[in-house]
Design a protein around this motif. Structure first.
Motif, PDB file in Angstrom:
ATOM      1  N   ASP A 115     -29.277  16.192 101.420  1.00  0.00           N
ATOM      2  CA  ASP A 115     -29.714  15.706 100.114  1.00  0.00           C
ATOM      3  C   ASP A 115     -30.031  16.825  99.129  1.00  0.00           C
ATOM      4  OD1 ASP A 115     -29.485  13.043 100.876  1.00  0.00           O
ATOM      5  OD2 ASP A 115     -31.503  13.008 101.735  1.00  0.00           O
ATOM      6  N   ALA A 116     -30.189  18.042  99.595  1.00  0.00           N
ATOM      7  CA  ALA A 116     -30.515  19.155  98.704  1.00  0.00           C
ATOM      8  C   ALA A 116     -29.311  19.515  97.833  1.00  0.00           C
ATOM      9  CB  ALA A 116     -30.954  20.360  99.521  1.00  0.00           C
ATOM     10  N   GLU A 117     -29.560  20.220  96.730  1.00  0.00           N
ATOM     11  CA  GLU A 117     -28.499  20.583  95.807  1.00  0.00           C
ATOM     12  C   GLU A 117     -27.860  21.932  96.141  1.00  0.00           C
ATOM     13  OE1 GLU A 117     -30.019  20.422  91.863  1.00  0.00           O
ATOM     14  OE2 GLU A 117     -30.335  18.233  91.893  1.00  0.00           O
ATOM     15  N   HIS A 118     -28.429  22.680  97.062  1.00  0.00           N
ATOM     16  CA  HIS A 118     -27.886  23.986  97.414  1.00  0.00           C
ATOM     17  C   HIS A 118     -27.193  23.929  98.781  1.00  0.00           C
ATOM     18  CE1 HIS A 118     -31.689  23.882  99.624  1.00  0.00           C
ATOM     19  NE2 HIS A 118     -31.150  24.785 100.435  1.00  0.00           N
ATOM     20  N   VAL A 147     -24.455  21.228 103.274  1.00  0.00           N
ATOM     21  CA  VAL A 147     -23.929  21.204 101.906  1.00  0.00           C
ATOM     22  C   VAL A 147     -24.323  19.903 101.216  1.00  0.00           C
ATOM     23  CG1 VAL A 147     -21.942  22.621 102.580  1.00  0.00           C
ATOM     24  CG2 VAL A 147     -21.738  20.120 102.566  1.00  0.00           C
ATOM     25  N   PRO A 148     -24.381  19.884  99.880  1.00  0.00           N
ATOM     26  CA  PRO A 148     -24.536  18.611  99.169  1.00  0.00           C
ATOM     27  C   PRO A 148     -23.413  17.661  99.563  1.00  0.00           C
ATOM     28  CG  PRO A 148     -24.866  20.460  97.673  1.00  0.00           C
ATOM     29  CD  PRO A 148     -24.381  21.041  98.958  1.00  0.00           C
ATOM     30  N   ARG A 149     -23.722  16.376  99.669  1.00  0.00           N
ATOM     31  CA  ARG A 149     -22.761  15.422 100.230  1.00  0.00           C
ATOM     32  C   ARG A 149     -21.459  15.343  99.430  1.00  0.00           C
ATOM     33  NH1 ARG A 149     -26.106  13.253 103.958  1.00  0.00           N
ATOM     34  NH2 ARG A 149     -28.293  13.049 103.328  1.00  0.00           N
ATOM     35  N   GLY A 150     -21.510  15.663  98.143  1.00  0.00           N
ATOM     36  CA  GLY A 150     -20.321  15.593  97.313  1.00  0.00           C
ATOM     37  C   GLY A 150     -19.484  16.854  97.305  1.00  0.00           C
ATOM     38  N   THR A 151     -19.680  17.741  98.270  1.00  0.00           N
ATOM     39  CA  THR A 151     -18.928  18.996  98.350  1.00  0.00           C
ATOM     40  C   THR A 151     -17.578  18.775  99.021  1.00  0.00           C
ATOM     41  OG1 THR A 151     -21.011  20.230  98.550  1.00  0.00           O
ATOM     42  CG2 THR A 151     -18.988  21.374  99.176  1.00  0.00           C
ATOM     43  N   ALA A 152     -16.508  19.268  98.421  1.00  0.00           N
ATOM     44  CA  ALA A 152     -15.191  19.254  99.054  1.00  0.00           C
ATOM     45  C   ALA A 152     -15.139  20.358 100.107  1.00  0.00           C
ATOM     46  CB  ALA A 152     -14.099  19.455  98.021  1.00  0.00           C
ATOM     47  N   VAL A 153     -14.598  20.052 101.292  1.00  0.00           N
ATOM     48  CA  VAL A 153     -14.654  20.992 102.410  1.00  0.00           C
ATOM     49  C   VAL A 153     -13.260  21.210 102.993  1.00  0.00           C
ATOM     50  CG1 VAL A 153     -15.498  21.340 104.769  1.00  0.00           C
ATOM     51  CG2 VAL A 153     -17.042  20.450 103.006  1.00  0.00           C
TER      52      VAL A 153
END
Length: 272
Positions: A37-40, A93-99
């Motif tokens: 849930d964090a932004e970093h 990672v933030p959940r919306g990060t492309a991996v």
């Protein structure tokens, strides 16, 4: 474009702000990428043996790996690369990060994300759990598991087994000899499976319709336990419509079998 980098020779922890996409490149060891849930981004490196890792930030993309290999060249040389370089790490990672992850023999696990994912390996275990968005996985001989997924899945593998489950509106699997299992709860889905000799199993929701085209030479084509295989080299076709939804299923094989079962699809843990 601003760039930053850190050399990581051993166990350590790092926090990185303003990351929208992550790339990880490993030889041996393991990597786990987890949404939080964090932004970093929080990187926990627990082992480094051989060459040190580098964390590199370019714009909003974080790359973790070995800079002397190069990302594009590394993906092309995965099958033949040999090295003792080993690293084990967990990346939050933030959940919306492309991996995107590429490894030679390092296992890779990605979970709890809402953006697209891409995993490539020569012979390690690839696992995606509880994610959303499109996911693409390529493996020469390692097992592939995509569990509890919500979104389209594409898999290419030579000899490793493939297990997929979840709300899967679109599935594409190309396999040479590995067994393929697909369990989808999507009311309407498109499933395309191609294999030389691997067994194929598809589980659909209870009461779902089926529009099936199966091309093969020797393998049986069973729908709810009944073999519909056409004689000779003819394609097997089955058309059963239903108001509960439909699966458009296409398979191509030489000697692989196909079993389609309409039953409540359950998300289960893949074999270790």
């Amino acid at each position: 474009m601003a760039t930053r980098s850190w050399i990581v020779p051993g166990p350590s922890q790092h926090d990185v702000e303003h990351v929208a996409s992550l790339r990880v490149q490993l030889v041996a060891g393991a990597v786990t990428v987890v949404g939080h849930d964090a932004e970093h981004v929080h990187v926990e490196v627990t082992e480094v043996a051989g060459n040190p890792l580098e964390l590199d930030v370019e714009g909003d993309r974080l790359t973790i790996g070995y800079p002397f290999l190069g990302w594009d060249g590394w993906v092309k040389r995965l099958r033949s690369y040999r090295s003792a370089d080993t690293a084990r790490l967990t990346v939050h990672v933030p959940r919306g990060t492309a991996v995107a992850v590429a490894t030679a023999v390092a296992d890779a696990t990605v979970s709890d994300l809402t953006e697209d994912t891409s995993l490539i390996t020569a012979s390690a275990h690839l696992r995606v759990t509880g994610c959303q968005g499109a996911t693409s996985l390529k493996s020469a001989s390692g097992a592939v598991d995509v569990l509890g997924h919500d979104g389209p899945v594409r898999v290419s593998t030579a000899a490793g087994r493939t297990t997929l489950s979840g709300e899967l509106p679109r599935v594409e699997v190309t396999s040479v000899a590995g067994a393929v299992s697909v369990s989808t709860t999507a009311p309407t889905s498109m499933v395309d499976l191609a294999t030389v000799s691997g067994a194929m199993r598809v589980n659909l929701p209870a009461g779902a319709g089926v529009s099936l085209t199966a091309r093969g030479v020797t393998g049986p084509v069973r729908l709810d336990g009944v073999d519909h295989r056409a004689g000779g080299l003819s394609a097997t076709t089955v058309e059963e419509r239903s108001e509960a939804g439909i699966c458009f299923l296409t398979t191509r094989t030489v000697a692989g079998s196909l079993d389609v079962t309409r039953m409540p699809a359950a998300v289960t843990d893949a074999p270790a």
